[in-house]
Design a protein around this motif. Structure first.
Motif, PDB file in Angstrom:
ATOM      1  N   UNK A 108      45.277  69.941  40.023  1.00 24.70           N
ATOM      2  CA  UNK A 108      45.072  70.512  41.360  1.00 24.70           C
ATOM      3  C   UNK A 108      44.067  71.658  41.259  1.00 24.70           C
ATOM      4  N   UNK A 109      44.266  72.519  40.304  1.00 24.98           N
ATOM      5  CA  UNK A 109      43.325  73.589  39.957  1.00 24.98           C
ATOM      6  C   UNK A 109      43.407  73.777  38.452  1.00 24.98           C
ATOM      7  N   UNK A 110      42.429  74.415  37.876  1.00 20.57           N
ATOM      8  CA  UNK A 110      42.344  74.541  36.414  1.00 20.57           C
ATOM      9  C   UNK A 110      43.158  75.683  35.826  1.00 20.57           C
ATOM     10  N   UNK A 111      43.502  76.685  36.588  1.00 21.76           N
ATOM     11  CA  UNK A 111      44.247  77.813  36.019  1.00 21.76           C
ATOM     12  C   UNK A 111      45.629  77.359  35.581  1.00 21.76           C
ATOM     13  N   UNK A 112      46.130  77.948  34.510  1.00 15.46           N
ATOM     14  CA  UNK A 112      47.323  77.443  33.826  1.00 15.46           C
ATOM     15  C   UNK A 112      48.580  77.406  34.690  1.00 15.46           C
ATOM     16  N   UNK A 113      48.747  78.301  35.620  1.00 12.87           N
ATOM     17  CA  UNK A 113      49.960  78.306  36.429  1.00 12.87           C
ATOM     18  C   UNK A 113      50.068  77.066  37.316  1.00 12.87           C
ATOM     19  N   UNK A 114      48.964  76.355  37.512  1.00 11.82           N
ATOM     20  CA  UNK A 114      48.965  75.130  38.328  1.00 11.82           C
ATOM     21  C   UNK A 114      49.298  73.879  37.510  1.00 11.82           C
ATOM     22  N   UNK A 115      49.626  74.008  36.243  1.00 14.97           N
ATOM     23  CA  UNK A 115      49.734  72.853  35.344  1.00 14.97           C
ATOM     24  C   UNK A 115      50.796  71.841  35.737  1.00 14.97           C
ATOM     25  N   UNK A 116      51.718  72.188  36.622  1.00 14.91           N
ATOM     26  CA  UNK A 116      52.748  71.244  37.052  1.00 14.91           C
ATOM     27  C   UNK A 116      52.414  70.594  38.396  1.00 14.91           C
ATOM     28  N   UNK A 117      51.228  70.880  38.909  1.00 14.72           N
ATOM     29  CA  UNK A 117      50.800  70.353  40.205  1.00 14.72           C
ATOM     30  C   UNK A 117      49.570  69.480  40.009  1.00 14.72           C
TER      31      UNK A 117
END
Length: 185
Positions: free
Chosen positions: A81-90
């Motif tokens: 969804x986006x590259x930043x790590x907090x988005x890794x489950x989306x």
């Protein structure tokens, strides 16, 4: 969630391979040149599409094709969804169907399987970023499979002389946000 049947007996939904890339690229080129669901304006080459396929599959994301009679009738994939790590489950989903095969249930079968594959890989949210607020087919398909409209940004794309909106839809995968995620780093 059960996938609706299609009127194509023998439709094969399977992971995409390099051999599918010419069919994938041709379908996408049609949508780039004739539709508003993607904001790309120049169709990528088969080599570029192979790179995209390989990158996503190597990153643990599902990319599926629907094959009918040995030809690619449609494809769907989930990517970051986006590259930043907090988005890794989306993940963000994309679905494209051959124009001659539209309206036959292929998109519904592909999206149903894509949701199941993304859930099995530990993803927790799927977001649809739908080009063109007038894209009733994609909006309806996502709504039928449990996606809820979460927003819209107006006039953020300009393609073929038209300002285009983007509709956001979202659905939880697996436990969604009801429990902490496991895996995926």
């Amino acid at each position: 969630m059960t996938a609706a049947p299609t009127d194509l007996p023998g439709l094969d939904i399977r992971p995409a391979t390099a051999a599918d890339v010419p069919g994938i690229a041709a379908i996408y080129a049609h949508h780039v040149l004739n539709g508003f669901g993607t904001f790309e304006e120049i169709p990528p080459s088969s080599d570029e599409m192979l790179g995209r396929l390989t990158t996503l599959q190597d990153g643990g994301y599902p990319w599926l094709v629907a094959a009918a009679g040995g030809a690619v009738a449609g494809y769907a994939y989930a990517g970051p969804y986006h590259r930043r790590s907090a988005y890794r489950f989306t993940v963000e989903d994309s679905i494209y169907v051959h124009p001659d095969m539209a309206g036959r249930g292929i998109g519904r079968v592909l999206l149903s399987r894509l949701v199941a594959d993304a859930e099995a890989r530990g993803f927790r949210q799927m977001v649809a970023v739908i080009g063109d607020s007038g894209n009733a087919g994609s909006i309806g398909l996502h709504a039928a499979l449990g996606f809820e409209r979460t927003g819209m940004v107006c006039a953020v794309g300009f393609k073929r002389g038209r300002w285009l909106d983007v509709v956001y839809m979202q659905r939880p995968l697996g436990a969604g946000d009801s429990a902490p995620p496991a895996g995926r780093g």
